[in-house]
Design an enzyme around this catalytic site. Structure first.
Site, PDB file in Angstrom:
ATOM      1  CE  LYS A  29       7.862   1.251 -38.124  1.00 26.62           C
ATOM      2  NZ  LYS A  29       8.781   1.559 -37.018  1.00 26.62           N
ATOM      3  CB  THR A  30       3.217   6.209 -36.891  1.00 27.55           C
ATOM      4  OG1 THR A  30       3.331   4.812 -36.595  1.00 27.55           O
ATOM      5  CG2 THR A  30       1.762   6.619 -36.769  1.00 27.55           C
ATOM      6  CG  ASP A 210       1.247   2.688 -38.650  1.00 22.18           C
ATOM      7  OD1 ASP A 210       2.417   2.292 -38.849  1.00 22.18           O
ATOM      8  OD2 ASP A 210       0.944   3.430 -37.696  1.00 22.18           O
ATOM      9  CD  GLU A 211       2.275  -0.923 -35.584  1.00 20.38           C
ATOM     10  OE1 GLU A 211       3.080  -1.884 -35.686  1.00 20.38           O
ATOM     11  OE2 GLU A 211       2.364  -0.057 -34.698  1.00 20.38           O
ATOM     12  CD  GLN A 241       8.141  -2.129 -33.502  1.00 23.76           C
ATOM     13  OE1 GLN A 241       7.258  -1.821 -32.710  1.00 23.76           O
ATOM     14  NE2 GLN A 241       8.721  -1.250 -34.286  1.00 23.76           N
ATOM     15  NE  ARG A 629       6.731   0.148 -28.202  1.00 27.12           N
ATOM     16  CZ  ARG A 629       6.795   0.621 -29.436  1.00 27.12           C
ATOM     17  NH1 ARG A 629       5.988   1.554 -29.852  1.00 27.12           N
ATOM     18  NH2 ARG A 629       7.700   0.174 -30.288  1.00 27.12           N
TER      19      ARG A 629
HETATM   20  P1  ATP Z   1       6.898   2.274 -33.852  1.00 23.79           P
HETATM   21  O1  ATP Z   1       7.782   1.321 -34.607  1.00 23.79           O
HETATM   22  O2  ATP Z   1       7.014   2.103 -32.392  1.00 23.79           O
HETATM   23  O3  ATP Z   1       5.512   2.282 -34.370  1.00 23.79           O
HETATM   24  P2  ATP Z   1       7.405   4.595 -35.482  1.00 23.79           P
HETATM   25  O4  ATP Z   1       8.506   4.227 -36.399  1.00 23.79           O
HETATM   26  O5  ATP Z   1       6.043   4.590 -36.020  1.00 23.79           O
HETATM   27  O6  ATP Z   1       7.502   3.743 -34.141  1.00 23.79           O
HETATM   28  P3  ATP Z   1       6.772   7.265 -34.687  1.00 23.79           P
HETATM   29  O7  ATP Z   1       5.811   6.900 -33.627  1.00 23.79           O
HETATM   30  O8  ATP Z   1       6.274   7.794 -35.964  1.00 23.79           O
HETATM   31  O9  ATP Z   1       7.761   6.036 -34.938  1.00 23.79           O
HETATM   32  O10 ATP Z   1       7.836   8.296 -34.114  1.00 23.79           O
HETATM   33  C1  ATP Z   1       8.463   8.090 -32.855  1.00 23.79           C
HETATM   34  C2  ATP Z   1       8.654   9.425 -32.170  1.00 23.79           C
HETATM   35  O11 ATP Z   1       9.605  10.207 -32.861  1.00 23.79           O
HETATM   36  C3  ATP Z   1       7.390  10.237 -32.111  1.00 23.79           C
HETATM   37  O12 ATP Z   1       7.336  10.945 -30.895  1.00 23.79           O
HETATM   38  C4  ATP Z   1       7.563  11.189 -33.285  1.00 23.79           C
HETATM   39  O13 ATP Z   1       6.824  12.379 -33.081  1.00 23.79           O
HETATM   40  C5  ATP Z   1       9.042  11.440 -33.282  1.00 23.79           C
HETATM   41  N1  ATP Z   1       9.606  11.745 -34.621  1.00 23.79           N
HETATM   42  C6  ATP Z   1       9.458  11.027 -35.733  1.00 23.79           C
HETATM   43  N2  ATP Z   1      10.132  11.576 -36.767  1.00 23.79           N
HETATM   44  C7  ATP Z   1      10.722  12.684 -36.290  1.00 23.79           C
HETATM   45  C8  ATP Z   1      11.570  13.714 -36.871  1.00 23.79           C
HETATM   46  N3  ATP Z   1      11.955  13.689 -38.152  1.00 23.79           N
HETATM   47  N4  ATP Z   1      11.974  14.695 -36.056  1.00 23.79           N
HETATM   48  C9  ATP Z   1      11.621  14.733 -34.758  1.00 23.79           C
HETATM   49  N5  ATP Z   1      10.838  13.826 -34.158  1.00 23.79           N
HETATM   50  C10 ATP Z   1      10.382  12.801 -34.910  1.00 23.79           C
HETATM   51 MG    MG Z   2       4.328   3.476 -35.491  1.00 25.07          MG
END
Ligand code: ATP
Ligand code: MG
Length: 695
Positions: A29-30, A210-211, A241, A629
């Site tokens: 997402k981030t 975000d969040e 979350q 995490r």
């Molecule tokens: P959270 O809910 O904990 O905030 P999130 O959904 O924001 O998590 P991110 O932090 O954006 O997730 O991504 C998690 C990990 O996966 C990071 O290391 C990111 O670089 C990697 N990632 C995200 N999308 C891809 C993708 N399409 N291909 C490869 N790696 C990815």
């Molecule tokens: Mg995130």
């Protein structure tokens, strides 16, 4: 678009309307937000019309780094900050519309507490904290003092609402705002002033949040006014979350989005790129029992990975020792490098997470003993301690006479017979003539509003500040600085003040100890001598105390820039949100800690059962955040005996451990771990010995 899956690309490419990305932990997402910043710039939107809102300052600086990697220097002009920082920007720009001068001051929690104690005519810290809490919740729900009074449900709430009224009056007089105002006032500004609203909406090309699950009601309202009817925004979040309900965040914001924006495009992400299947399964199992706002499934193709371990400690010390051993053994790994020597992982690959700040202490001790470098995030930093903030307030005022909250804090610590009535009059006078409190104090016409005796006390204080400024300018080098600081503390009677304000002498002594440490640290920075223990980085260059003081006020932000250090992270679960580490340990996974005790202190179950059920759900989400995490390995540990106040009680493993539904055969931690750790340390030592023998 490289490095994004199909659903992520869809979210990134949807530029002209409201979008919600709703997905579980680690699904990228981030990453969508960062890439969308790049996409918007590529599509021709000026960077300064893009705003990305993060949950912490640290997350903001990380996002800016990533965005820079994607689009280069253009990313510098993108507004990337927290809701609060965005509020500050808006208020600096348009605050005059609400009668606020541009250099208005932002009060910290301590300032707020002391103003509240005065407004409520009480010296009781616990009571004042409860008022602060309640008032903050009301403000976050968009209630002002009048509305709070009208809606009060009992006498207690009526009392607090009255105090809130007096508190607000004081803030206005002091030209100050609290953290909640940083959201509430911009909201009022946009709601009540169409001309400002139009200008802001013109300036906001696209807002990314975000969040989103942890926004509160006023933040959502503010967002709506910023984006206007066109609704060009992208919110990303995960209802599982949401862990700040206790601070007023509400999942209603998620539920409202599709109603308020019928054209909302909802995008779901299902692939988790962070964790192994073993870790993800444990996470999915834990969150399972919670009611679902939006059903989602998460999968990972990173392989099964190491089983999740459960560790038990005899007590907190033993638990910390086992955690340290696990770090040492994992760090050494079982693979040998090309040269046949063990390959060490980096300290920054490790995090130990816990429910409450105080749990860090035992860990810190164990880590220091094992000489493992670490940082504590989410806890109270040295510069957050009340006594250090007291001293910093004096320094801030010496450096910048116009810093009104610093003035207020310094003038009242220690008490010098200048009461709040006088300060209120001084504040009103300063507002009327658009000057700072310090400037107002020396004004001739002040006597028309303040009694002669009070004017005398104010002048005395003002002259003393000027005198300190003069002396600090003359003070050169560590020796002199130390003498100056000790003299000053004696003049204002600070040690006595600590003894008077703390009921417990031991606590007062500890705080005085912090003060002395701080003085050592400050003087060391004046040069002349090098004191490594105090962490001084000064060379032979000699500085005046005033020069040093000028940089001290920036220090509260230092911790935000530590991100690249190669150190292990200790963090509360709350502060770990959005982050990831290869190896994670959750400690203190005991009933009563995680979930946190669900009844009140005396075991009297005063809380209604609905409340308990909701709090349990939030605790479960917190556990889910903790588990997710971890990238490659996860251990959860609980203690068989734990301290609760002065007593030692039997520890019960958290229900969440059972809910993870781990494979019984594999969960027990390998007893050979300690041995492996020792071997690795020996190998390392042998290697360095060899190197030094050669070198
Ligand atoms: P959270 O809910 O904990 O905030 P999130 O959904 O924001 O998590 P991110 O932090 O954006 O997730 O991504 C998690 C990990 O996966 C990071 O290391 C990111 O670089 C990697 N990632 C995200 N999308 C891809 C993708 N399409 N291909 C490869 N790696 C990815
Ligand atoms: Mg995130």
């Amino acid at each position: 678009m490289s490095g994004l899956n199909f659903a992520q690309q869809e979210a990134v490419n949807y530029l002209h309307g409201p979008a919600l990305v709703l997905a579980g932990a680690g699904s990228g997402k981030t990453r969508v937000i960062t890439h969308k910043i790049g996409r918007l710039i590529q599509a021709g939107m000026p960077a300064k019309r893009i705003a990305a809102i993060t949950f912490t300052n640290k997350a903001a600086s990380e996002m800016r780094e990533r965005a820079k990697q994607l689009v280069g220097r253009g990313a510098n002009d993108v507004v990337i900050c927290t809701f609060h920082a965005l509020g500050v920007r808006l208020m600096r720009q348009f605050g005059d519309v609400l009668g606020l001068k541009p250099q208005f001051s932002i009060l910290d929690a301590d300032d707020v507490l002391s103003i509240l104690k005065d407004a409520g005519g009480s010296t009781d810290n616990a009571a004042a904290r409860q008022w602060q809490w309640t008032i903050s919740l009301w403000k976050n729900e968009g209630r002002n003092a009048e509305q709070a009074l009208a809606q009060a449900r009992d006498d207690n709430e009526r009392v607090i609402a009255t105090i809130m009224g007096r508190y607000e009056e004081r803030l206005t007089a002091y030209q100050s705002v609290d953290f909640d105002d940083l959201i509430g006032l911009p909201l009022r500004l946009l709601r009540d002033h169409p001309e400002v609203r139009e200008q802001v909406q013109q300036n906001m090309g696209h807002v990314l949040v975000d969040e989103y699950q942890d926004t509160n009601a006023t933040q959502y309202e503010l967002l709506k006014y910023m984006v206007g009817e066109r609704g060009r925004f992208t919110a990303v979040g995960d209802d599982d979350q949401s862990i700040y309900g206790w601070r007023g965040a509400t999942l209603d914001n998620l539920k409202k989005l599709p109603i308020d924006y019928p054209e909302l495009k909802v995008i779901k992400l299902e692939q988790n790129y962070r964790s192994t299947s073993a870790i993800l399964r444990a996470a999915n199992n834990v969150i399972g029992p919670n009611p679902k706002l939006f059903p989602k499934t998460l999968w990972s193709d990173l392989g099964e990975g190491e089983p999740v371990r459960v560790v038990d400690g005899d007590n907190e010390e033993h638990e910390a020792e086992r955690a340290v051993n696990r770090v040492l053994s994992l760090r050494a790994g079982d693979t040998l490098g090309a040269s046949g020597s063990p390959q060490f992982k980096e300290w920054k690959d490790f995090a130990i997470l816990y429910r409450a700040n105080h749990q860090a202490r035992v860990l810190e001790k164990a880590l220091r003993r094992a000489q493992i470098p670490y940082k504590v995030s989410g806890g109270q930093s040295f510069f957050d301690k009340a006594e250090i903030r007291d001293l910093c307030a004096w320094f801030r005022l010496i450096v910048n006479n116009n810093d009104d909250p610093a003035f207020l804090r310094a003038v009242g610590t220690p008490k010098r017979g200048i009461g709040h009535t006088t300060l209120g009059q001084l504040g009103a006078f300063a507002t009327q003539y658009k000057v700072s409190l310090f400037e107002a104090l020396f004004s001739n016409s002040l006597q028309t509003v303040v009694s002669a005796r009070a004017v005398g006390s104010l002048h005395e204080f003002g002259r003393y500040i000027n005198d300190l400024e003069y002396r600090a300018r003359q003070t050169l080098g560590a020796e002199d600085a130390k003498t100056f600081l000790m003299e000053w503390l004696k003049e204002i009677g600070y040690e006595q003040h600590l003894l008077d304000s703390e009921e417990n002498d031991k606590v007062a002594a500890a705080r005085w100890g912090n003060v002395l440490d701080f003085c050592d640290w400050m003087s060391a920075r004046c040069g002349g001598t090098l004191d490594d223990a105090a962490g001084a980085t000064t060379g032979p260059e000699i500085k005046t105390l005033l020069e040093v003081v000028q940089t001290v006020s920036l220090l509260s932000t230092i911790s935000e820039r530590e991100k690249d250090q190669n150190v292990l992270t200790l963090s509360t679960l709350h502060a770990s949100k959005g982050l990831e580490w290869p190896h994670v340990m959750l400690i203190g996974v005991n009933e009563g800690l995680l979930p946190f005790k669900l009844d009140d202190d005396n075991g009297k179950k005063q809380v209604v059962s609905d409340d308990i059920a909701q709090r349990l759900q939030e605790e479960r989400r917190l556990m889910y955040v903790g588990i997710t995490r971890a990238q490659r390995s996860l251990a959860v540990s609980w203690v068989k005996q734990r301290k609760q106040g002065r007593e030692t009680v039997r520890g019960v493993p958290s229900r969440f451990i059972a809910e993870m539904a781990l494979d019984q055969a594999t969960i027990k931690e390998d007893p050979r771990e300690k041995l492996k750790a020792l071997r690795a340390e020996f190998a390392k030592k042998a290697q360095t010995d060899l190197a030094s023998a050669k070198g």
